[in-house]
Write a protein that holds these residues in place. Structure first.
Motif, short mmCIF file in Angstrom:
data_model
loop_
_atom_site.label_atom_id
_atom_site.label_comp_id
_atom_site.label_asym_id
_atom_site.label_seq_id
_atom_site.Cartn_x
_atom_site.Cartn_y
_atom_site.Cartn_z
N PHE A 419 -40.78 8.47 112.42
CA PHE A 419 -40.35 7.67 111.26
C PHE A 419 -41.54 7.29 110.38
N ARG A 420 -42.73 7.09 111.02
CA ARG A 420 -43.93 6.77 110.22
C ARG A 420 -44.39 8.01 109.45
N HIS A 421 -44.28 9.15 110.11
CA HIS A 421 -44.70 10.39 109.45
C HIS A 421 -43.80 10.67 108.24
N ILE A 422 -42.51 10.42 108.43
CA ILE A 422 -41.57 10.61 107.31
C ILE A 422 -41.96 9.67 106.17
N GLU A 423 -42.29 8.43 106.52
CA GLU A 423 -42.67 7.44 105.50
C GLU A 423 -43.93 7.90 104.76
N CYS A 424 -44.86 8.49 105.52
CA CYS A 424 -46.08 9.01 104.88
C CYS A 424 -45.73 10.12 103.90
N ILE A 425 -44.85 11.02 104.33
CA ILE A 425 -44.46 12.13 103.44
C ILE A 425 -43.78 11.57 102.19
N GLU A 450 -29.34 20.17 113.15
CA GLU A 450 -29.26 19.42 114.42
C GLU A 450 -28.65 18.05 114.22
N LYS A 451 -27.88 17.66 115.21
CA LYS A 451 -27.25 16.34 115.16
C LYS A 451 -28.32 15.27 115.46
N ASN A 452 -27.94 14.03 115.35
CA ASN A 452 -28.80 12.87 115.66
C ASN A 452 -29.90 12.60 114.64
N ASN A 453 -29.89 13.35 113.55
CA ASN A 453 -30.91 13.13 112.53
C ASN A 453 -30.36 12.40 111.31
N GLU A 454 -29.05 12.08 111.38
CA GLU A 454 -28.35 11.61 110.18
C GLU A 454 -29.04 10.45 109.48
N TYR A 455 -29.54 9.51 110.26
CA TYR A 455 -30.08 8.27 109.66
C TYR A 455 -31.23 8.55 108.69
N PHE A 456 -32.11 9.48 109.09
CA PHE A 456 -33.28 9.78 108.27
C PHE A 456 -33.07 10.97 107.34
N LEU A 457 -32.08 11.77 107.70
CA LEU A 457 -31.94 13.07 107.04
C LEU A 457 -31.73 12.96 105.53
N ALA A 458 -30.77 12.10 105.12
CA ALA A 458 -30.44 12.04 103.68
C ALA A 458 -31.63 11.56 102.84
N PRO A 459 -32.28 10.42 103.20
CA PRO A 459 -33.41 10.01 102.37
C PRO A 459 -34.57 11.01 102.39
N PHE A 460 -34.76 11.65 103.56
CA PHE A 460 -35.87 12.60 103.65
C PHE A 460 -35.58 13.84 102.79
N THR A 461 -34.36 14.31 102.86
CA THR A 461 -33.99 15.48 102.05
C THR A 461 -34.17 15.16 100.57
N LEU A 462 -33.80 13.93 100.22
CA LEU A 462 -33.94 13.50 98.82
C LEU A 462 -35.42 13.52 98.39
N THR A 463 -36.29 13.08 99.32
CA THR A 463 -37.73 13.10 99.02
C THR A 463 -38.21 14.53 98.81
N VAL A 464 -37.76 15.41 99.71
CA VAL A 464 -38.19 16.81 99.59
C VAL A 464 -37.69 17.39 98.27
#
Lengths: 511, 446
Positions: A419-425, A450-464
């Motif tokens: 989660f910290r690495h995602i925040e850094c990205i 992959e399942k279980n990624n839902e919580y972070f997936l949407a905001p991270f995809t948006l960042t990408v």
């Protein structure tokens, strides 16, 4: 009293309290007064009706014959230089409102594309652009790029509104008088401006006003000297170390640490050498920590606290403060160790936690790329990982992220500290290189399946979708469109963002 | 208007509310749509909603007009907005095609209805029962007279007791009497009364402003009392002040004025749930002003067919009055063409001279159009003004963002400004820096 004032007074007080008499001196009356008197003396009407009729005449007269205020040319604004560039395309300028409303992180790309177009922004859009930048909580746009995009009109407009300090205080000339007479904020702005223009003058002003300033002012004004800091500032900063207030001494010490030849830096290095020693063996080396020291008056003068809230133990706190006030470059040079080797010795030491806290703080403060990179590429977890990452240069950041992707086997979210690495990205500078974008996209494809990624997936995809190189946009759009773990609204949002980016990119002449 | 003439801001301006706007944005993606197509006249597509069958959505570019088979009561619905936005945001996504039957059927119906309307105008009004109409008019006249009598007594009571007592009164105090005026079929007076509610708390010199408003109402009551003695034009004016509507068919039947009209600027006001848009037009040949009103209640969108800054070739029909200003568009032709703003007055003195004439013939005139050639923004004693070439300072009624827009467009130099003059201050609605037209207020740029 004029006829109007007489009528208004009577109406305010009420005719039952104030009798409305016809106007006097009727022999020399104007046409208006004759009409008013005519209305006021109409016998068949009630006094209130007469007053209202007379008032309607006065107000009609006043409206129809309005005299405007006059002024001379002194009131004119300073004229802005002309910007003769053509205006950017309507698609590029209108996409700005969409950015403000829905995708503020796209601002950097938008500014770059406007700059590439070599055209000016429509003048009526400039206030919205400046408002957005002034209220934006994100990283500011590069000032040089901003000046080019705003053009002479935007820079001129900026100087008209104190709410827009986005180009820095240096844009508005501020006088020495303001430093003497202004409130706290104005004095800070004035000193910053003077420091930029004439560092010695700023030093002199601060020294001469030292006694009159409050402790908070002394500390704040001292911090302003960070801009254009030089050895010439040492004597003033040493003088500041004699201040009775700790916050002032800390501000001064913090700046002196940036001057390698200062007495302060030498004192700190001496303290460091007494505390940390390297015992070199045949096969390996180790750190020896000597804590047989006491908190002294000299330490107090140098702005060091006896205890730190976030470090257990008095001595540990002092060790942290000594290390954090020495440029890591000096430590590396004097020890002859590479950053990796130094880090290895630290992690093997009994004082590992204390030494690491000090080194992290100093590498952030001095933005030491070698140490920061070495620490972030290691497997050691850091509380200040996000802050450390923020101080890295763009190319180093890409190295670190590539390393995280590799170590997590593509699944960044699932990794330890993911989660910290995602925040850094999320906080990475625009633009990402094509190589890194490809790596992140490949990892993302794995996460999307992959399942279980839902919580972070949407905001991270948006960042990408926001920052990645444009070459992956079509693939990303396709990959997210069919993802079972993204909600419909997330897919729509990502698609809208990608569409907007394509619109912005298509508006630049290079494409 | 061709499809390309709309931009995102203009499409979003059609949304009835914020939620429709957001929902429309959400639907502006090709994956939500199937069977999309486009021709010169219209845009269509099918959107899968919660029902079994997809909703059929179609847009007629001409006005624009919307048709959707969804059950939403909002107009235009999110599907109409979404499809329109998709086309505007991503040109090329919807490709040219032959319109399907359901689209052609709807468009044909619209053409039929338009022709029917035009025929009706040409044929003139249906024969009416003169006796019944006279009876109705007499009843309404009596109603209004009763109401106005009551209002006059009420106004006199306020003056007798003193306006100082009124200052502490709540909105209900004014609204109560306004409601009585609505019952008396004089909504124009009701509107004036409601406006009084905010004057009492409007700061310095409120008593002066309130007395002015009350005296104007008193003047209208007096004029209505002797309606028969007034000229036909003045009778018409007084009736409009009372809020009596003029039959649009009668207006359209009158002789029109053909010209190339420039849409000089637009302002929008909201009263209760009613949005009123004033579009100011200036005839290039006739040098006439015209004000076209459009209304939208609640969720309804305002008409967007008059694009600020554009020129239209049209025939306008004026409402009767002493100084006809309000008009209806009888016919219009061709594509709108955007060009710099037309300057009318060289300085504020000339504009005020025209205003004085207008005000002298119509004391109830609320706003008057000013288009002044060279006005420079200045600040005097902390107040923002527009200064003309003679050094006259025009007080302005302008919000923060529009003030900064004006400043930015001008760059400190004089610019041509168009706005509404209310007798005391100018509300700038558009400007021209010599090369381009800039709309203010609605924030639309063309």
């Amino acid at each position: 009293m004029t006829a109007k004032e007489t009528l208004v007074t009577a109406a305010l007080l009420g005719t039952e309290n104030h009798t409305m008499e016809p106007l006097k001196n009727i022999d020399q009356a104007s046409q208006l007064e004759l009409l008013i008197n005519d209305a006021l003396t109409k016998e068949e009407a009630a006094p209130e009706s007469r007053l209202l009729s007379a008032a309607s005449i006065v107000f009609q007269y006043e409206r129809a014959g309005m005299m405007l205020l006059q002024t001379d040319t002194d009131t004119d604004f300073e004229i802005s230089d002309e910007d003769t560039r053509p205006v950017v395309s309507d698609r590029l300028s209108s996409s700005f409102r969409r950015i403000v409303e829905d995708f503020p992180k796209l601002k950097d790309e938008w500014f770059v594309q406007v700059d590439k177009s070599k055209n000016k922004l429509p003048e009526d859009l400039l206030p919205e652009v400046l408002d957005f930048l002034a209220s934006s909580k994100q990283e500011p746009v590069n000032p040089e790029l901003l000046k080019r995009v705003l053009g002479p009109r935007g820079v001129w407009l900026c100087s008209m509104n104190p709410e827009w300090k986005i180009l820095g205080d240096a844009m508005t000339p501020l006088s020495v008088d303001l430093f003497d007479t202004g409130d706290f904020d104005t004095r800070c702005s004035a000193l910053s401006f003077i420091r930029e223009e004439d560092p010695a003058k700023a030093r002199e002003l601060l020294k001469n006003s030292w006694q009159e300033n409050t402790p908070a002012e002394r500390a704040a004004f001292t911090e302003i000297l960070k801009n254009k800091l030089s050895q010439d500032d040492e004597s003033l900063l040493e003088f500041a170390l004699d201040d009775t207030r700790m916050e002032v001494r800390q501000a001064a010490g913090s700046l002196l640490a940036f001057l390698p030849d200062s007495a302060y830096s030498k004192r700190m290095k001496e303290r460091f050498d007494k505390i940390v020693g390297i015992k070199k063996g045949f096969m390996s080396s180790k750190l020896e920590i000597n804590v047989s020291f006491e908190y002294s008056k000299d330490m107090k003068r140098d702005g060091m606290n006896q205890k730190l809230d976030y470090v257990q133990g008095e001595k540990a706190g002092i060790v942290v403060q000594v290390i954090s006030n020495i440029n890591p470059e000096i430590i590396i040079k004097s020890s002859g160790l590479s950053p990796d080797k130094l880090l290895k010795l630290i992690t093997e030491s009994e004082w590992k936690d204390t030494l690491l806290v000090g080194l992290v703080q100093s590498s952030i403060k001095f933005q030491n790329q070698e140490i920061l990179l070495s620490m972030l590429l290691s497997d050691i977890p850091y509380l200040l990982e996000i802050e450390m990452f923020a101080e890295l240069e763009s190319s180093q950041k890409e190295k670190v992220v590539a390393n995280w992707i590799e170590k997590s086997n593509g699944n960044l979210i699932a990794a330890h500290n993911g989660f910290r690495h995602i925040e850094c990205i999320n906080r990475m500078d625009y633009p990402w290189s094509q190589k890194l974008s490809d790596k992140i996209f490949t990892a993302m494809q794995k996460m999307l399946s992959e399942k279980n990624n839902e919580y972070f997936l949407a905001p991270f995809t948006l960042t990408v979708a926001t920052f990645a190189d444009s070459s992956i946009l079509d693939r990303l759009d396709k990959a997210t469109a069919d993802c079972a773990y993204l909600s419909d609204s997330s897919i729509d949002c990502i698609h809208s963002l990608i569409t907007l980016r394509k619109t912005i990119l298509a508006s630049s002449p290079s494409s | 208007m061709s499809p390309c003439n709309y931009n995102r801001d203009q499409v979003l301006a059609l949304a009835p509310d914020e939620s429709s706007r957001k929902a429309g944005e959400g639907l502006a993606t090709a994956r939500k749509w199937s069977n999309m197509g486009l021709d010169e006249r219209s845009l269509w597509g099918e959107c899968q909603g919660s029902g079994a069958r997809p909703y059929q959505t179609c847009i007629d570019f001409a006005e624009p007009a919307f048709k959707c088979t969804c059950p939403s009561r909002k107009f235009p619905c999110k599907h109409g907005l979404g499809l329109f936005l998709l086309h505007v945001n991503e040109p090329g996504v919807v490709i040219a095609a032959e319109a399907p039957e359901w689209v052609l059927g709807w468009l044909d119906k619209r053409v039929e209805s338009k022709e029917k309307k035009e025929r009706k105008i040409k044929e003139g009004p249906q024969p009416i029962d003169g006796e019944a109409q006279a009876k109705r008019q007499a009843k309404r006249h009596a109603n209004i007279e009763d109401g106005l009598g009551e209002l006059d007594r009420w106004l006199c009571d306020r003056i007798r007791q003193g306006l100082a007592k009124v200052q502490a009164e709540s909105y209900e105090f004014w609204d109560g009497m306004a409601a009585r005026m609505v019952d008396a079929q004089a909504p124009g007076m009701a509107r004036m009364l409601r406006a009084c509610a905010s004057i009492a708390s409007s700061g310095e010199n409120w008593q002066e402003r309130l007395l002015e408003r009350l005296s104007i109402m008193h003047l209208a009551i007096q004029a209505y009392g002797r309606l028969a003695s007034l000229s036909l034009e003045m009778q018409s004016e007084v009736k409009q002040v009372m809020g009596l509507t003029v039959n649009q068919d009668d207006v359209l039947k009158s002789t029109g004025v053909s010209d190339i009209w420039q849409v000089m600027g637009q302002s929008i006001e909201v009263e209760d749930k009613l949005k009123v848009k004033r579009s100011w037009l200036r005839g290039g040949k006739t040098n006439k002003w015209a004000m076209v009103l459009s209304f939208a209640h609640g969720m309804q969108p305002l008409d967007v067919s008059l694009m600020p800054g554009s020129f239209i070739l049209a025939e306008l029909a004026y409402y009767p009055g002493v100084m006809p200003m309000r008009a209806l568009i009888k016919t219009r032709d061709g594509e709108p063409l955007v060009a710099p703003l037309t300057e009318v007055y060289a300085d504020a003195d000339l504009a005020l001279l025209d205003y004085a004439k207008a005000r002298a013939s119509n004391p109830w005139l609320e706003v008057y159009p000013f288009s002044i050639e060279s006005l420079a923004p200045v600040v005097v004693n902390g107040n923002f003004y527009l200064k003309d070439t003679k050094g006259n300072l025009l007080n302005t009624k302008i919000d923060r963002l529009n003030k900064l827009r004006l400043l930015s467009v001008s760059g400190g130099r004089p610019v041509c400004v168009f706005g509404e003059w209310d007798g005391a201050s100018l509300r700038p609605l558009s400007m021209n820096n010599g090369t381009r037209y800039f709309g203010l207020e609605a924030g639309l740029k063309s």
